[in-house]
Motif scaffolding. Sequence first.
Motif, short mmCIF file in Angstrom:
data_model
loop_
_atom_site.label_atom_id
_atom_site.label_comp_id
_atom_site.label_asym_id
_atom_site.label_seq_id
_atom_site.Cartn_x
_atom_site.Cartn_y
_atom_site.Cartn_z
N TRP A 219 0.82 -1.20 0.00
CA TRP A 219 0.00 0.00 0.00
C TRP A 219 0.86 1.26 0.00
O TRP A 219 1.82 1.39 0.76
CB TRP A 219 -0.92 0.01 1.21
CG TRP A 219 -1.91 1.14 1.22
CD1 TRP A 219 -3.13 1.16 0.63
CD2 TRP A 219 -1.75 2.42 1.85
NE1 TRP A 219 -3.75 2.37 0.84
CE2 TRP A 219 -2.92 3.16 1.59
CE3 TRP A 219 -0.73 3.00 2.61
CZ2 TRP A 219 -3.12 4.46 2.07
CZ3 TRP A 219 -0.90 4.29 3.07
CH2 TRP A 219 -2.08 5.02 2.80
N PRO A 420 -5.76 3.06 4.52
CA PRO A 420 -5.44 1.88 3.70
C PRO A 420 -6.55 0.84 3.66
O PRO A 420 -6.54 -0.04 2.80
CB PRO A 420 -4.18 1.32 4.36
CG PRO A 420 -4.24 1.80 5.76
CD PRO A 420 -4.89 3.15 5.72
N ASP A 425 -6.43 1.78 -3.15
CA ASP A 425 -5.55 2.10 -4.27
C ASP A 425 -6.09 3.34 -5.00
O ASP A 425 -7.13 3.91 -4.63
CB ASP A 425 -5.42 0.92 -5.24
CG ASP A 425 -6.77 0.39 -5.73
OD1 ASP A 425 -7.75 1.16 -5.74
OD2 ASP A 425 -6.84 -0.80 -6.10
#
Length: 447
Positions: A219, A420, A425
């Motif tokens: 991440w 996260p 993303d």
Amino acid sequence: MTRIGFADHLFLRMHHGIGYPVYNQFLWWFDETVQRVDLEKLRDNLSDGLLARRVVSSTVPTARARWVASNVSHSLDFHPHFIESTEVSAWADGCIDDDIDPETGLGWRLAAAPLTNGGTVLSLVASHMVADGGALIAAFAAANSPSVHPRSVPTEDGIAAIGSDLRDAVGQVRSVAGWLANTAASALPIPTRSGPDVVVPRSQPTRSQPTAGAVDADWVSPHAVAEVDAGTWKAAAQRWGGSSNSLFIAVLTAASGQAGRASIGDSVQWSLPVSDRTVDDTRSNATKIVKIEVPVTDAADRDLSTIRKISKAAFTAFAARQAAGLPPAGISQALVQMLPDAVVARVPQPRDGAEGLASNLGALPEVFTTVAGIGARAVSGRATFAGADAAFARSLDGGLTAWLCETGASVTVTVHAMDPDRFVDDRALRDHLAEALGRWELTARFW
């Protein structure tokens, strides 16, 4: 002599490994080609201005570190190959490097890349310790103006520097002593008090369950730039009873809600930066924070007047506090600056409770958006924690950090996500941001 401020000191500690270094970056997207010779001239002018600074330690205990002029700078980083428009975001990320360091004097870098389909992208990155958004705009505008001579950081050395350090040390000690006295006095019982002060805790937004399958090791903080037609953006703000700023905050609130960081009926807190920079200001950071509570509503509610009223009240109260000369609440800033890094590293860092940062830079001046007679179609600005991992992001409990910039043609909303578990993303961030914009009938071109 220019001393580092409290914010500068915190950013320096991040460079020392307490947290992650914070960098500010502006990106210009030109649809026409900007010649390298003009960019070299711009870099040279920046090297003679207020970004050309280096932090040095004081010679006297308890005195603050000071800024001195730097006679070194990074050369222009001109990309040797054409890049696709889809590669701009990755190229911009690559412009942020740990060799941009305020302690070496190499605290900023100018970079450019030609685009395959025509045009140029330009990047200016600086350590947040060297310059906040307002300082970067001021430094760039001075370097880019034919009529303004770039100003350098005032510097003293030798006996003059020692004398300045002594005076600053005395001032810092007096500041701490005053804070200790006031703290002790406020702790004394007052006969007229009927009871202890009542502190109303903030309600915590209701979070959704985290998305399954996120891989922490892979991440990195998602980053998105949404470019919206400026006329359409302003019309939407007016149509729904708000301003550009209230629309900005509303979009961010909607995106956080859609990601599951808050539920309908909750309220989330946003930190709104306010600059008190003056025309001849040489401070690297001149930003204060105003906080507002914004209700999370359903998608059918597009009214912006509530956020506009909340923001106006908060800014008015902040201005009154500033005019009264009231000190910042909490522990003495002078005391924090005196503590060694080893001590600070062991102290648990409190969360400020904010959902994130909403920094509205507004309409940028032409001297900032135009280089060598070529106007940028759009300008993006952002602040980012370099190298921040999932564990650090969770420790902040923050959602979105966003900047808004306006040129004549475009408004950009540039967002970093620091969750996260719900922003796994770039695609997830873009999807939530696009849906939030669509609530006010806005579409965006994503960089």
